[in-house]
Design an enzyme around this catalytic site. Sequence first.
Site, PDB file in Angstrom:
ATOM      1  N   ARG A  46      34.235  47.977  32.083  1.00 33.53           N
ATOM      2  CA  ARG A  46      34.501  48.322  33.357  1.00 33.53           C
ATOM      3  C   ARG A  46      33.980  50.159  33.223  1.00 33.53           C
ATOM      4  NH1 ARG A  46      39.870  50.166  36.207  1.00 33.53           N
ATOM      5  NH2 ARG A  46      39.128  50.888  38.061  1.00 33.53           N
ATOM      6  N   GLU A 101      38.490  41.127  39.307  1.00 29.02           N
ATOM      7  CA  GLU A 101      37.807  41.956  39.028  1.00 29.02           C
ATOM      8  C   GLU A 101      36.798  41.689  37.463  1.00 29.02           C
ATOM      9  OE1 GLU A 101      40.537  44.729  40.303  1.00 29.02           O
ATOM     10  OE2 GLU A 101      39.025  46.360  40.481  1.00 29.02           O
ATOM     11  N   ARG A 151      49.601  59.010  44.947  1.00 28.75           N
ATOM     12  CA  ARG A 151      48.297  59.574  45.695  1.00 28.75           C
ATOM     13  C   ARG A 151      48.336  59.644  46.958  1.00 28.75           C
ATOM     14  NH1 ARG A 151      43.500  55.987  43.113  1.00 28.75           N
ATOM     15  NH2 ARG A 151      45.239  55.224  41.661  1.00 28.75           N
ATOM     16  N   ASN A 172      38.378  46.861  29.839  1.00 27.82           N
ATOM     17  CA  ASN A 172      38.735  47.877  30.741  1.00 27.82           C
ATOM     18  C   ASN A 172      39.414  48.919  29.651  1.00 27.82           C
ATOM     19  OD1 ASN A 172      39.726  49.478  32.405  1.00 27.82           O
ATOM     20  ND2 ASN A 172      40.561  48.146  33.814  1.00 27.82           N
ATOM     21  N   HIS A 198      36.778  50.781  43.477  1.00 24.33           N
ATOM     22  CA  HIS A 198      37.358  49.276  43.505  1.00 24.33           C
ATOM     23  C   HIS A 198      36.220  48.355  44.000  1.00 24.33           C
ATOM     24  CE1 HIS A 198      41.637  50.655  44.668  1.00 24.33           C
ATOM     25  NE2 HIS A 198      41.420  50.463  43.221  1.00 24.33           N
TER      26      HIS A 198
END
Length: 400
Positions: free
Chosen positions: A91, A386, A242, A7, A181
């Site tokens: 990823r 993940e 956020r 990642n 996601h």
Amino acid sequence: MKILVINAGSSSLKYQLINMEDESVLAKGLCERIGVEGGNIVYKTGDGKVFKKEKFFNSHTEAFSELVELLTTGESAVVSDVSEISAVGHRVVQGAEKFSKSVIIDKEVLDAIIEVSPLAPLHNPAAVSGIKACMEVFPKDIPMVAVFDTAFHQTMPEKAYIFGIPYEYYEKYHIRRYGFHGTSHRYVSARLAENLGKPIEELKIVTCHLGNGSSIAAVDRGRSIDTSMGFTPLDGIIMGTRSGGIDPSIVTFLQEKEGLSYEEVNNILNKKSGFIGVSGISTDSRDLVNASLEGDPRAQLTCDIVRYQVKKYIGAYAAAMGGIDALAFAGGIGENSLHMRAEVCKDMEFLGIKIDPELNVKYDRTEHDISAPDARVKTWIIATNEELLIARDARDLISK
Ligand code: ADP
């Protein structure tokens, strides 16, 4: 078979080497501050040895070379040669409409990832740097696989992904809901079905991935039909920094009143909003829970907002699917915050959702069923993974 999962961020590299025979982690860690002073790499083996090295890494290529060194030599070694690694899974945040599945990376795929980069200007270029650097350092015959955050949500119907703005902007700039996601929602929904002992094709599931970034998805018989994140990962529920979904006119109002540029508004909505913006205390939900327990009203308000928003999404997605059979909580907050799960599931019996308060406490941080015995909907804590799904996708693709 051993698969390396990568990642890559613009100045970081997270990695995991997974042994696919038993899906155990052989080594994992993080290289940070690539290209800047204070660079370092942390490397942990599956049997608990920890190595940390401070070093300036000029580029992702240098970081990969260091990683190969750690994987193959001295006390940190978990393989005797890089050729033992069968594939590398990367990823990639944005696959746009070009990718609805994971793919083996060739020149065409790399070009397509670059082509959709304007839709994820912070993330895709970083993934591309990671892939190119990895290709330089690893032998040419080790296949590279791209796994996209958006791919799982490509099954959404048009009515869920087209926004109510002139259609020409969808045609011209590909502005639509993509959702993110996806790897987590796919893993969590499949894992939940497996735990329930039922085919996913028979289940209507709402998956709540709640962490620093949070999103909720409606997984109708194995297919994502809607999700809370939108064109970018800014949409949906309130997050660490956020804003989540807001009235879009707030943007233009603020620009006018405060004389803000678009970069400044972007920065406020992405970095200065959410938990930190409302509470003024922290981006971390643990701090908010502690402050609210000590009586801080804005910390309490922030906790109330996030729980209320998650609750509303669950209701909305139950309506969208015409029912709900199972609910999953995953991610740093979903898995670890018993307060969050308790409040979200409060007064939800009308939907069939009811958790057992004792199980909710007992199995905090553990993958487990926390439903009340008389609940029609099964509620589970699921430990998302993940990296494992990326490794499985890579294995499946190279085994074809
Ligand atoms: P990311 O989205 O960066 O992968 P994580 O999934 O690791 O983030 O989630 C990070 C969030 O999980 C933080 O807000 C952190 O406060 C929260 N978290 C971790 N442990 C707990 C806990 N025990 N109670 C409440 N929140 C927690």
